[in-house]
Design a protein around this motif. Sequence first.
Motif, PDB file in Angstrom:
ATOM      1  N   CYS A   1       1.284  -1.046  -0.416  1.00 52.70           N
ATOM      2  CA  CYS A   1       0.130   0.033  -0.456  1.00 52.70           C
ATOM      3  C   CYS A   1       1.241   1.093  -0.173  1.00 52.70           C
ATOM      4  O   CYS A   1       0.382   1.994  -0.033  1.00 52.70           O
ATOM      5  N   GLU A   2       2.437   1.339  -0.447  1.00 52.17           N
ATOM      6  CA  GLU A   2       2.780   2.209  -0.317  1.00 52.17           C
ATOM      7  C   GLU A   2       2.830   3.022  -1.253  1.00 52.17           C
ATOM      8  O   GLU A   2       2.429   2.714  -2.319  1.00 52.17           O
ATOM      9  N   PHE A   3       3.099   4.505  -0.770  1.00 50.59           N
ATOM     10  CA  PHE A   3       3.190   5.388  -2.605  1.00 50.59           C
ATOM     11  C   PHE A   3       3.960   6.381  -1.584  1.00 50.59           C
ATOM     12  O   PHE A   3       4.671   6.658  -0.642  1.00 50.59           O
ATOM     13  N   ASP A   4       3.571   7.341  -2.413  1.00 53.30           N
ATOM     14  CA  ASP A   4       4.570   8.261  -2.137  1.00 53.30           C
ATOM     15  C   ASP A   4       3.820   9.795  -2.149  1.00 53.30           C
ATOM     16  O   ASP A   4       2.642   9.910  -2.673  1.00 53.30           O
ATOM     17  N   PRO A   5       3.351  10.131  -1.009  1.00 49.86           N
ATOM     18  CA  PRO A   5       2.406  10.710  -0.320  1.00 49.86           C
ATOM     19  C   PRO A   5       2.680  12.279  -0.908  1.00 49.86           C
ATOM     20  O   PRO A   5       1.701  13.199  -0.615  1.00 49.86           O
ATOM     21  N   ALA A   6       3.852  12.790  -1.761  1.00 53.96           N
ATOM     22  CA  ALA A   6       4.097  14.298  -1.914  1.00 53.96           C
ATOM     23  C   ALA A   6       2.878  14.139  -3.060  1.00 53.96           C
ATOM     24  O   ALA A   6       2.280  15.164  -3.689  1.00 53.96           O
ATOM     25  N   ASN A   7       2.337  13.204  -3.674  1.00 55.58           N
ATOM     26  CA  ASN A   7       1.600  13.266  -4.667  1.00 55.58           C
ATOM     27  C   ASN A   7       0.444  13.515  -4.084  1.00 55.58           C
ATOM     28  O   ASN A   7      -0.120  12.340  -3.683  1.00 55.58           O
ATOM     29  N   GLU A   8      -0.712  14.668  -4.210  1.00 53.56           N
ATOM     30  CA  GLU A   8      -1.333  14.902  -3.635  1.00 53.56           C
ATOM     31  C   GLU A   8      -2.937  13.808  -3.851  1.00 53.56           C
ATOM     32  O   GLU A   8      -3.253  13.751  -3.098  1.00 53.56           O
ATOM     33  N   LYS A   9      -2.641  13.415  -5.666  1.00 47.21           N
ATOM     34  CA  LYS A   9      -3.920  12.669  -5.408  1.00 47.21           C
ATOM     35  C   LYS A   9      -4.088  11.632  -5.183  1.00 47.21           C
ATOM     36  O   LYS A   9      -4.906  10.794  -3.694  1.00 47.21           O
ATOM     37  N   ASP A  10      -2.578  10.922  -4.874  1.00 50.69           N
ATOM     38  CA  ASP A  10      -2.146   9.693  -4.009  1.00 50.69           C
ATOM     39  C   ASP A  10      -3.043   9.430  -2.556  1.00 50.69           C
ATOM     40  O   ASP A  10      -3.720   8.639  -2.324  1.00 50.69           O
ATOM     41  N   LEU A  11      -2.462  10.908  -2.051  1.00 48.98           N
ATOM     42  CA  LEU A  11      -2.579  10.733  -0.527  1.00 48.98           C
ATOM     43  C   LEU A  11      -3.652  11.153  -0.305  1.00 48.98           C
ATOM     44  O   LEU A  11      -4.517  10.232   0.556  1.00 48.98           O
ATOM     45  N   ALA A  12      -5.176  11.699  -0.980  1.00 53.03           N
ATOM     46  CA  ALA A  12      -6.089  12.183  -0.989  1.00 53.03           C
ATOM     47  C   ALA A  12      -7.289  10.520  -0.863  1.00 53.03           C
ATOM     48  O   ALA A  12      -7.768  10.848  -0.720  1.00 53.03           O
ATOM     49  N   ASP A  13      -6.633   9.645  -1.843  1.00 53.72           N
ATOM     50  CA  ASP A  13      -7.360   8.605  -2.089  1.00 53.72           C
ATOM     51  C   ASP A  13      -7.012   8.037  -1.198  1.00 53.72           C
ATOM     52  O   ASP A  13      -7.625   7.177  -0.486  1.00 53.72           O
ATOM     53  N   PHE A  14      -5.875   7.685  -0.647  1.00 47.53           N
ATOM     54  CA  PHE A  14      -5.324   7.232   0.676  1.00 47.53           C
ATOM     55  C   PHE A  14      -6.322   7.111   1.881  1.00 47.53           C
ATOM     56  O   PHE A  14      -6.966   6.533   2.467  1.00 47.53           O
ATOM     57  N   ARG A  15      -6.264   9.008   1.943  1.00 44.55           N
ATOM     58  CA  ARG A  15      -7.116   9.238   3.082  1.00 44.55           C
ATOM     59  C   ARG A  15      -8.126   8.466   3.134  1.00 44.55           C
ATOM     60  O   ARG A  15      -8.575   8.628   4.578  1.00 44.55           O
ATOM     61  N   ALA A  16      -8.826   8.642   1.798  1.00 45.64           N
ATOM     62  CA  ALA A  16     -10.189   8.763   2.100  1.00 45.64           C
ATOM     63  C   ALA A  16     -10.476   6.959   2.203  1.00 45.64           C
ATOM     64  O   ALA A  16     -12.121   6.774   2.632  1.00 45.64           O
ATOM     65  N   ARG A  17      -9.418   6.108   1.903  1.00 44.22           N
ATOM     66  CA  ARG A  17     -10.121   4.464   1.910  1.00 44.22           C
ATOM     67  C   ARG A  17      -9.714   4.172   3.001  1.00 44.22           C
ATOM     68  O   ARG A  17     -10.566   3.539   3.848  1.00 44.22           O
TER      69      ARG A  17
END
Length: 943
Positions: A471-487
């Motif tokens: 589930c790791e990703f670069d949190p600097a990617n705002e879209k991926d960060l928003a998606d992870f927070r939503a999940r």
Amino acid sequence: MSATKTSPGPSSTFTRPPFDGSLTYPEIFDYNAQHSPDHPVFQFYDQDHIQQITWREVTKAIHAAGRVVLDHVVRTDSVPVVGVLANADSITFLTVVSGIIRAGYTAFPISTRNSPAAITHLLASTACKHLFISADPAMQEIARMQGGINLIPMPTFEDLYLNNDSEPLPHVRPDWEQAALILHSSGSTRFPSPIAHTHRFYMMHGVWLSYGDMDVGGHVLSAHGLPMYHLMGYWTFMVAASDGITVALFPPTLPPIVPTPERVLEGITTSKSTLVFCVPHFYEAWAQDPVAPQVLTKATVAFFAGGPLARSAGDILVAKGVPLCILFGSTETTYSAKLLPKETPAEGWEWFEWARYIDYVLLPVEGEEDMFRVLIKENPKTGYSPAVFNTTVDGVRAYDTKDIFIRHLTNPEMFKSYGRHDDQIIHSTGEKTNPAPIEQIITTDKRISAAVMFGRSRFQTGVLVYPAPGCEFDPANEKDLADFRARIWDTVSRANREAPQHSRIFKEMIIVTHPSKPFTFTVKGTLRRGAILEAYSKEIDGAYEAVDNISPSNIPVPQKWSIDEITEWIRRIVHTLLCTDVQISDEQDLFALGVDSLIAIAIRNTIVSTLRKNHVISMDAIRSLPQNFVFNNPSTSVLSAFVHNAIVSSQANGNTHTAEEEEHDDDESEPVVSFTKLPESGETVVKLRKGKGEPPLIVFHGGAGLAFDFRSYPEKFRTAVWTVQVTPDAPMTSLEDLVAFYRRKIKEEQPTGPYRFAGYSASCILAFLITQEFERQGDTVSALAMLDLFPSIFIHIIPTAELPNRREEFIAAMLKMMIDLTAWDKSRNSSVDGLRSAINRTGGSPIQRLAMDIAQKLGGMISDFCLRPDIEVWMRSMKDVKAPITVYVAEEGARLIPMPEEEQEDLGASRWVPGARVVRVPGGHMDFLEHDLVLAGLQEGYL
């Protein structure tokens, strides 16, 4: 070695050694070889059958390891400390550690998970000059980084058990107070600390099991998942020596088998273990495994220790019949819970009974029922004593565990762990968050491996989330960060529902770790909280800065700013921030609906930024808005009326804000203050910033008496701030005379109130006296702040009545306190030598010499005041002050001064002024003055 099968119950092959003081533990090894030679010590599954190693074989191997020690380490007048830093199988590791002890030396097992710097620290702090080191490249690289250390090749299992032709060791009987074993803490917040266990302390382990519920002779204890360099691991060998338990481990291989939940479960099964003992991590994995509970139910008891077990995991296992029990303890006390209960307590698996051999004291947690911090004392009746002492109780040495426990409502003998006192997050509001239960809920999400909450000295909590593998990703990617927070938001919301309101987590306060900066863990698998928070300090600061600017966009701005338009505008702001479509009445309390401090800030930010950007009111009017106006107007209708009135009032006075005004807003004409010249008569009150007509904050000098400490305030403050300093015309005869003088000088500059006072450092007594005098004369004091000192601190340095020169001793203690506070502050410790020279009149700058001269005079006045027989009567009168009191405590400041433990968190404020608000601030005694928490707090209501 032989292939046999063991069944639980009293053992016919083991004769319990005497624990009456006739034998030390090294002698017990030999006793067991003589009286229980065929009793199995270790058991493992290999080559399709169970292998056992008996006391005859183990003791011979211990002697062989001891011979290696004697060949490489020369005995001197002091007992050598011999460390073991090795990737070795558990049997070999335990044998080598025991061989060091049997040789008469002190053994120091060291975790291979420590950093090279931590290992250097441990070796230096224990004077360890000799180190067993394994041959693998990782340990060899660490060894090369250690200078001046005698490196000893780590023996292999074959060296000790299969190719052993060494001579037996000579008999030894070490002194009872000699260190037999040094263990180290897991280093959750700093470098690990070494903790010595003497032979006397070591011997106590052989007595404690007799206080439990089980005869463990004949039982096989699974220790597959335990680190042998930790107390939990080596304790299993102690139990084998004292009570005849057989320790089940992985087969001795090189490299050693790495324990995983699957491998440990297999080891339990194949070794036919009847008792299971491991850290919570394994149980949490097994709770999700459909097969694991079936294996664990066959055990007589399944123990865990080393950290908290997630409630959901424990509940699942117990519901499936797993006989789960906690063994609570620490390296400083070993096991303080009753050892080896025979079944899960009726009250639940989380509950335990204190061991009958310890003597404990319960300190109630303020404001909580049936919640206590526990101190463990020496107990002469049973011979128990902690390995470390950090306090006394009624003259008896004790160890403050700093652990918090809850007492059972119906069975007062039962307790459960609530969390570390050190782990409590103390917010700037004075409220506390216990992170453990919230983090446990968050980590039930399969997308999350671990979570660490933060918020110390902040108004609100947040959480660092460590994504699970895959589930790791670069949190600097705002879209991926928003998606992870939503999940993960459903899980966080569930945690929020069970948390106190001040502990709830705002979505923007979820920080996701970067793959290049993973969490670090202790040897027990627990999180290194301090290191993690330090590693992510910039991200945490950035999150709070972002929250300060939170305001929803795309909300239509009122055109005419009528009350109806303003009401509709604020309705939309509230609905957007609460993320709800539910109809909210304009009269409903916003905070009852779920508005927390973060959302309140967002509402305020939106209102203020919109008023400014649309030039609705002047900047002066915007600055005059109270910082907490949302809290003071907690419904849509009342808040709308407040905003409408502010606009009408500003426009009626012709104070409409313009773009030009915003551009030149900060070009204010402020007085230029020189902090380099010596003060002159008549310069008692120094106006650092004139402000906009609001009541100035008046800050009283520290022990040095000068305005220099506040030299940054003209730029840092946005509101009026003055300081009071000692000048040649100040009467340095008594505190009462100085108070009268200061009152007259303040009145000359500000004839009427309200007055706002702050006392810095040594002037905390002055600030209280001045506030009492102003209130006695009918003036209103609207705020009183204590800046990193509280009057009770001086009570603790009062010399005993028997000393003939008490006044001089008091002054000397106060000057030492000033020097210590300066030395502890990283921003000022370079000036310590100059201050010492100034005190001794052998050097120092002119300002330093003047400062120390003032400090000695002020110290004499404070001494005269505190040495009065009725000083505690005055201390009790402080609670009668009408002004709201806030105490700012620097993390590296006055709280480091020796004082009663219960006063260190708030400097004694809660004892003497129960209603005082306490704000914890990062930094030292001087540099904390410039921290945002202090700057914002001192201007609260006027920014």
